[in-house]
Design an enzyme around this catalytic site. Structure first.
Site, PDB file in Angstrom:
ATOM      1  N   TYR A  60      46.353  46.801  34.740  1.00  0.00           N
ATOM      2  CA  TYR A  60      45.291  48.038  34.800  1.00  0.00           C
ATOM      3  C   TYR A  60      44.014  47.698  34.109  1.00  0.00           C
ATOM      4  CZ  TYR A  60      49.418  50.644  36.727  1.00  0.00           C
ATOM      5  OH  TYR A  60      50.396  50.882  37.235  1.00  0.00           O
ATOM      6  N   SER A  61      42.994  47.611  34.847  1.00  0.00           N
ATOM      7  CA  SER A  61      41.766  47.379  34.416  1.00  0.00           C
ATOM      8  C   SER A  61      41.857  46.100  33.452  1.00  0.00           C
ATOM      9  CB  SER A  61      41.136  48.453  33.546  1.00  0.00           C
ATOM     10  OG  SER A  61      40.611  49.522  34.433  1.00  0.00           O
TER      11      SER A  61
END
Length: 325
Positions: A60-61
């Protein structure tokens, strides 16, 4: 807040899990995510509401989500009371060994996740997808070793076919290795394919179910004609749900009708349905506003009647499998 044991364990988790994919870097895949300054009030409010279960992933990111969650929980929470969940599988760097579930990847990525989360251990370490290029025996033994090393308390899986999950459980049991205690799968009122095999398997094996996308990327929270920044820019959600939008419309409309009857939001009805579905432990709600959290927690107290559940379920038609690859 209500709490429940996660699977066949003694660990208590809140019946709402805060999904943390929405905290990170706007330059990543999703353009609707919150940066750190915007994320911290949401995480703090979750704790105030009694939520102790937080789910993120290394991918995530590209790790930024883990960093934001780690700093916030260090500042706002008692580590012994919160349950931190993260995942491994996605590509974290280019070139060989940058993704997957090899022993090399697991041993490397757990340490990087721990550093970003600023903790000595994660409570739940999940395989984000099935790795078709690594023997499941290699993956399960490596996961067992990180548990025995004290870096992970429990292990879980996400988004795969029931036969694959059963194979992993069998391999662990046969070798005396740590078994999966949870399944994070794709489940909501307009995507119920998991009810065919995965949910019965999890119930039989006493596996906790923690569904992702419980509100179908926002489809179940509003009339289909309403547009938001996320609905306009979330390409992954479009891939999941746009193809069946016409057949799903009748279910979404019924969610709206029951919400009007109870004088609550549509999201509360969609989550109330999921909270009454066995063997669901805690839906993973990707809240990016305080109101999202408040709605999710309020859903716990709503008890739908059998007639209302039938009304919500009876128009469902089979969907193509989404999320397993």
């Amino acid at each position: 807040m209500e709490y429940a044991k996660l699977g066949n364990t003694g660990m208590d988790v809140s019946r709402i899990c805060l999904g943390c994919m929405g905290f990170g870097d706007v330059n990543w895949v999703h353009k609707w995510v919150l940066d750190e300054k915007q994320s911290r009030p949401v995480i703090r409010k979750a704790l105030e509401l009694g939520i102790n279960f937080f789910d993120t992933a290394n991918v995530y990111s590209n790790g930024v989500s883990e960093e934001i969650v780690g700093r916030a929980l260090n500042d706002f929470a008692n580590r012994d009371e919160v349950v931190i969940s993260t995942k491994i599988h996605g590509r974290m760097h280019e070139g060989p060994n940058g993704a997957g579930l090899s022993r090399k990847a697991i041993m490397s990525e757990i340490d990087k996740s721990l550093a970003r989360l600023q903790t000595d251990y994660v409570d739940l370490y999940q395989i984000h997808r099935w790795d078709y290029d690594t023997p499941i025996e290699e993956t399960m033994e490596a996961l067992h070793d990180v548990v025995k090393a004290g870096k992970v308390r429990y292990i879980g899986a996400s988004a795969m076919y029931a036969w694959q999950f059963q194979q992993a459980l069998h391999v662990a049991e046969r070798n005396g290795w740590t078994r999966f205690i949870s399944m994070q799968n794709h489940l909501n009122l307009i995507y119920r394919e998991e009810e065919r095999e995965m949910l019965p398997l999890c119930k039989a094996e006493k596996i906790g179910v923690i569904p992702y996308s419980p509100l179908a990327g926002g489809r179940l929270t509003k009339d289909p004609v309403e547009k938001t920044h996320r609905s306009e820019t979330d390409q992954i959600a479009k891939q999941k749900y746009d193809a069946t939008a016409d057949t799903d419309r009748v279910i979404i409309d019924r969610v709206g009708s029951i919400a009007e009857k109870y004088d609550v939001s549509r999201s509360q009805i969609a989550l109330a349905w999921l909270l009454q579905k066995e063997p669901v432990t805690a839906p993973i709600v990707g809240a990016t506003k305080i109101s999202h959290l408040e709605d999710a927690v309020a859903a716990i107290s709503i008890r739908l009647t059998s007639e209302e559940i039938t009304s919500l379920e009876e128009e469902y038609v089979p969907h193509r499998i989404v999320g397993h690859n």
